[in-house]
Design an enzyme around this catalytic site. Structure first.
Site, PDB file in Angstrom:
ATOM      1  N   ASP A 124       6.518  35.271  10.951  1.00 30.20           N
ATOM      2  CA  ASP A 124       6.623  34.040  10.463  1.00 30.20           C
ATOM      3  C   ASP A 124       4.999  33.855   9.981  1.00 30.20           C
ATOM      4  OD1 ASP A 124       8.987  34.144  10.634  1.00 30.20           O
ATOM      5  OD2 ASP A 124       9.399  32.239  11.794  1.00 30.20           O
TER       6      ASP A 124
ATOM      7  N   ASP B 295      19.977  28.194   5.973  1.00 23.60           N
ATOM      8  CA  ASP B 295      19.617  27.634   6.972  1.00 23.60           C
ATOM      9  C   ASP B 295      20.192  26.309   7.390  1.00 23.60           C
ATOM     10  OD1 ASP B 295      17.725  29.648   7.148  1.00 23.60           O
ATOM     11  OD2 ASP B 295      16.153  28.273   5.596  1.00 23.60           O
TER      12      ASP B 295
END
Length: 247
Positions: A8, A129
């Site tokens: 990330d 998500d």
């Protein structure tokens, strides 16, 4: 069953967030390309990368770091975060990405996702998500009124390569994958599902080898790999053994 290590990216560094909060970022490596090389050397087959700044900005922010990763490794890389139009998709695929992950745009413009999946078969994934079962967008800053399964079913038969499903309430806190919700999604759609958010231990890896979990394409691991809760060599060996034992 593929175990995807996660990189990330925030401000050019390799970080992990807690519950998707940009203000709760732990830096694990300030050289993302070196981290990618390390994952490749450990034997992983596929790399998962997210441009966290890009997810909020709606455009690539950590592009230089992603390009550095692509130059350094040979294994396939998938990227999500800030990819919002056909131009973004084409540009990244031309630079060597194996596939792009479309999240916010899958909610805002599902027709674009279907067009992209048709134009680039096998190279477009959808990132779903969720917070309390509802789809979140714009870098998890907003929660929609769309359920996870409802969104997934919009792309049935469209040629989408995979769905990456993340339970935000589990992400970065080592609480374990939300297996019931993940398996429910995998059984509700013909699109391969990749679990994300909360993979915490070797127990989770062992669970992935059980027959009832073979409905999944794989799972993504971040913090647990970085802090050693999951041993890469042991995890990959367990998953390989399960694959070879399947009839």
């Amino acid at each position: 069953m593929i175990l995807f290590p996660a990189i990330d990216l925030k401000d050019g560094q390799c970080v992990r967030l807690k519950l998707g909060d940009m203000d709760q970022a732990t830096v694990f490596n300030d050289d993302p390309a070196a981290q990618a090389r390390a994952f490749e050397a450990q034997g992983f087959d596929y790399l998962h990368v997210v441009d966290l700044n890009g997810a909020f900005a709606g455009q690539s922010v950590n592009g230089a770091a992603v390009e550095a990763i692509l130059k350094e490794v040979k294994f396939p890389v998938q990227l999500g975060g800030g990819i919002r139009n056909l131009g973004h998709i084409e540009s990244w695929l031309d630079k060597g990405l194996a596939r792009v992950i479309l999240g916010t745009i899958a909610v805002r413009d599902p027709a674009l996702v279907r067009e992209a999946a048709k134009k680039w078969p096998g190279r477009v994934a959808v990132g779903i998500d969720a917070r309390a079962g509802m789809v979140a967008v714009e870098g998890w800053a907003e929660t929609s009124e769309l359920s996870v399964i409802e969104l997934a079913r919009r792309f049935e038969g469209a040629g989408v390569a995979a769905i990456i499903y993340t339970d935000i309430d589990r992400d970065g806190v080592l609480a374990g994958i939300n297996w019931p919700a993940t398996l429910e999604l995998a059984r509700a759609t013909a699109i391969p599902v990749i679990a994300s958010g909360g993979l915490a231990s070797m127990e989770d890896i062992e669970r992935m080898t059980r027959p009832e979990y073979q409905v999944l394409e794989g799972a993504i691991s971040g913090r647990a790999l970085y802090d050693g809760r999951i041993d890469a060599t042991e995890a990959l060996a367990l998953l390989k053994g399960a694959r070879e034992a399947r009839p």
